[in-house]
Design a protein around this motif. Structure first.
Motif, PDB file in Angstrom:
ATOM      1  N   SER A 249       0.813  -1.213   0.000  1.00  0.00           N
ATOM      2  CA  SER A 249       0.000   0.000   0.000  1.00  0.00           C
ATOM      3  C   SER A 249       0.841   1.254   0.000  1.00  0.00           C
TER       4      SER A 249
ATOM      5  N   THR B 250      -6.694   6.333 -12.275  1.00  0.00           N
ATOM      6  CA  THR B 250      -8.143   6.322 -12.103  1.00  0.00           C
ATOM      7  C   THR B 250      -8.672   7.731 -12.396  1.00  0.00           C
TER       8      THR B 250
ATOM      9  N   THR C 241      -5.862   8.263  -8.051  1.00  0.00           N
ATOM     10  CA  THR C 241      -5.193   7.234  -7.260  1.00  0.00           C
ATOM     11  C   THR C 241      -3.663   7.333  -7.337  1.00  0.00           C
TER      12      THR C 241
ATOM     13  N   ASP D 160       0.311   3.700  -8.280  1.00  0.00           N
ATOM     14  CA  ASP D 160      -0.984   3.944  -8.896  1.00  0.00           C
ATOM     15  C   ASP D 160      -1.603   2.596  -9.241  1.00  0.00           C
ATOM     16  N   THR D 161      -2.831   2.637  -9.702  1.00  0.00           N
ATOM     17  CA  THR D 161      -3.513   1.445 -10.173  1.00  0.00           C
ATOM     18  C   THR D 161      -3.084   1.149 -11.607  1.00  0.00           C
TER      19      THR D 161
ATOM     20  N   LYS E 268      -4.036  -2.577  -7.674  1.00  0.00           N
ATOM     21  CA  LYS E 268      -3.952  -1.315  -6.965  1.00  0.00           C
ATOM     22  C   LYS E 268      -2.580  -1.134  -6.314  1.00  0.00           C
ATOM     23  N   ASN E 269      -2.238   0.130  -6.109  1.00  0.00           N
ATOM     24  CA  ASN E 269      -1.028   0.504  -5.366  1.00  0.00           C
ATOM     25  C   ASN E 269       0.235  -0.149  -5.928  1.00  0.00           C
TER      26      ASN E 269
END
Length: 391
Positions: free
Chosen positions: A16, A77, A116, A151-152, A161-162
């Motif tokens: 994350s 995103t 994001t 980022d995604t 994600k992340n």
């Protein structure tokens, strides 16, 4: 393209927080795989699951010869298309953004439009040992300045994600020729978006169907094998690299002949982001000696060789690279004579560059081999598979 140094990532793509890049190291950090190891010999099971695989169409960057193959991923995103070379000679994702004033490519990624995107605080410099396609590296003329971020990343409709990534904040002019925005590393350890996709249940492997521009329809398959793209059976060999994809070779032959220098055992890197082949000077010159005495070093580009363009057409130059399969049987990967000529030098159009570059300390093959075979890059099983693509 093979990076001369590898960025040391301290976390997997699914973390994350952005991984801190504290230093540049000569060897990649080994990262534990997130999927089960594929038992050897279970090719049938892999093919059963290939129906769920992700297929990415690839375009051929062609400038007189096939240089590199690239396709689209989406970042951010809402998602923005980012064109990248899926490069087995690299391990990280890096691409040009609107923050890069020296990047001349069109449709660059705009971080401000992604809700994001998280900008990191770490910068690093990434230099490359091989250039775009057949272009040798001279005086560090392939260098990227990068900034960390997350980022995604979406590939084939699957979003991760992340994902740790790097935005290009500055690049040397040599990169401005590229029709793509960046590089998606596809090294031999599961990292980045690939690690996240494997967590969805796909096998931890990918396959490449690289083709000459006259054939087209090149494709990357993530998490599966498309057995309509090759003839015969796949032959697998152990992969021995840590980060790179390497297979041990027992011999090189040229036009059916070999020498004591060419019989030396060596570990050869497979790099989908490079077109030429690179060997140490002694090996390079031993190979050229079996082709033609007219092939000489090209002084303006250290490591490159050539001969008068009027003499190159029809010159026999079949190169066989011998490997040992997992069943203990030798097999060859063959580069046909048609690959010898990669086109005239820009500074001397009467001299044509030849396929093999001298680079001491590096033994590497790329697109000139891979576009004649369907290749499987099995991260979970730490092996590579090859079968003729039939054209």
């Amino acid at each position: 393209m093979l990076s001369a140094v590898t960025l040391a990532l301290l976390a997997l793509a699914t973390s994350s927080e952005v991984a801190a890049v504290s230093q540049l190291v000569p060897k990649p950090q080994k990262i534990a795989l997130q999927s089960r190891k594929t038992p050897r010999g279970h090719v049938t099971a892999l093919r059963r699951r290939a129906a769920h695989a992700i297929n990415v169409p690839l375009d051929d960057f062609f400038l007189g010869t096939d240089l590199q193959w690239f396709g689209n991923i989406s970042v951010g995103t809402p998602p923005q298309d980012v064109s990248v070379v899926f490069d087995t000679g690299s391990e990280t994702l890096e691409f040009a953004t609107t923050d890069c004033t020296s990047c001349t490519q069109l449709n660059k990624f705009d971080p401000s439009k992604s809700k994001t995107f998280v900008r990191g605080s770490h910068t690093a410099t990434l230099s490359f040992a091989t250039g775009v396609g057949v272009d040798p590296v001279v005086d560090d003329d392939y260098v990227l300045t990068l900034q960390s971020g997350t980022d995604t990343v979406t590939v084939g409709g699957v979003a991760a994600k992340n994902v740790s990534l790097f935005t290009i904040v500055e690049q040397t002019p040599k990169f401005n020729l590229d029709p793509f925005l960046g590089i998606q590393g596809m090294g031999s350890q599961a990292e980045g978006f690939f690690a996240a996709i494997v967590k969805t249940g796909l096998p931890s492997l990918f396959s490449l169907f690289l083709t000459p521009h006259t054939v087209g329809n090149a494709e990357l398959t993530i998490g599966g094998i498309d057995d309509t793209k090759f003839k015969g059976k796949l032959v697998y060999a152990d992969q021995t690299g840590e980060g790179d994809w390497e297979v041990e070779s027992s011999q090189i032959s040229v036009n059916g002949k070999t020498t004591s220098v060419l019989k030396k055992r060596r570990s050869i890197i497979f790099d989908s982001g490079t077109s030429n082949i690179l060997f140490d000077t002694a090996t390079t010159e031993a190979m050229y000696k079996l082709i033609s005495p007219l092939i000489k070093p090209f002084a303006a580009e250290p490591g490159a060789y050539g001969l008068p363009c009027s003499k190159i057409y029809g010159l026999p130059a079949t190169i066989d690279l011998t490997f040992t399969s997992q069943t203990g049987k030798p097999f060859n990967l063959t580069i046909p004579s048609s690959e010898l000529n990669v086109g005239p030098f820009e500074s001397d159009p009467s001299t044509c560059q030849t396929l093999i570059n001298a680079f001491d300390g590096l033994e590497l093959v790329g697109g000139s081999v891979l576009k004649h075979y369907y290749s499987v890059w099995d991260v979970g099983g730490q092996r590579m598979g090859f079968a003729p693509n039939g054209f």
